[in-house]
Design a protein around this motif. Sequence first.
Motif, mmCIF file in Angstrom:
data_model
loop_
_atom_site.group_PDB
_atom_site.id
_atom_site.type_symbol
_atom_site.label_atom_id
_atom_site.label_comp_id
_atom_site.label_asym_id
_atom_site.label_seq_id
_atom_site.Cartn_x
_atom_site.Cartn_y
_atom_site.Cartn_z
ATOM 1 N N ASP A 88 2.114 1.950 -3.441
ATOM 2 C CA ASP A 88 1.075 2.538 -4.292
ATOM 3 C C ASP A 88 0.856 4.009 -3.961
ATOM 4 O O ASP A 88 0.633 4.819 -4.861
ATOM 5 C CB ASP A 88 -0.241 1.775 -4.114
ATOM 6 N N THR A 100 -5.393 1.838 -3.454
ATOM 7 C CA THR A 100 -4.424 1.534 -2.403
ATOM 8 C C THR A 100 -4.914 0.387 -1.533
ATOM 9 O O THR A 100 -4.129 -0.478 -1.128
ATOM 10 C CB THR A 100 -4.177 2.788 -1.539
ATOM 11 N N ALA A 111 0.836 -1.205 0.000
ATOM 12 C CA ALA A 111 0.000 0.000 0.000
ATOM 13 C C ALA A 111 0.869 1.254 0.000
ATOM 14 O O ALA A 111 0.562 2.235 -0.692
ATOM 15 C CB ALA A 111 -0.927 -0.007 1.208
#
Length: 219
Positions: A42, A63, A39
Amino acid sequence: MSAPQNRKLFIRLIGYWKPLFSSRYLLLTNTISCGGLMATGDIIQQTREIRRDSIPRREWPRTGRMFLTGCLIGPFGHFWYKALDSRFPGRGMALVLKKVLLDQLIASPIFGFIYFYGMGTLEGHSAVDCLKEFRSKFWEFYKMDWTVWPAAQMVNFYFLSPKYRVLYVNVLTVGWDTFLSYLKHQAHAEKAGEIEETDSAAGQRPGMESSDPCIEDEQ
């Protein structure tokens, strides 16, 4: 704060973190850390896209999908390295090279498949579409994988304790996950940038459209 106090604080922090790498919690630690750091990758990639293409908003669902896909990849990494170390114990150079080769030939394609299939499924795509995307992007993914991971895994297998393998890989993959996010979403980001340029040329303010078809497709 004095040196003895600093040392006590450091020892206390180690005491808090140590249980996370015990056999009881190691799978959970590897799973959550993989999801969290994917995450993070991203978020970094989306920040670059926003600055480069003037995309008006961040896509938190994207995400979230990266986090969930990372939580799928984490357990595979946990059991893969556990099996590899069990089959080839030790840190001799010949063993390390064998582990690196097996990791590249077996684990890397599986990681890639889980990533593209997991992300595609969470986006609502069919199994056939997920497979098509994996096949179309595999060689770009795999070529880049060979430039990054053999050297990194040499350090992993030669210097680190087995219980830290997945965490080490997860930390390094913040940069790698930024590339994966780019590879997965590059067509989407380019399309969004083109729509933004078209709106500006037509005299519209960026972000005034009630809906973005590119974003809807992604969700």
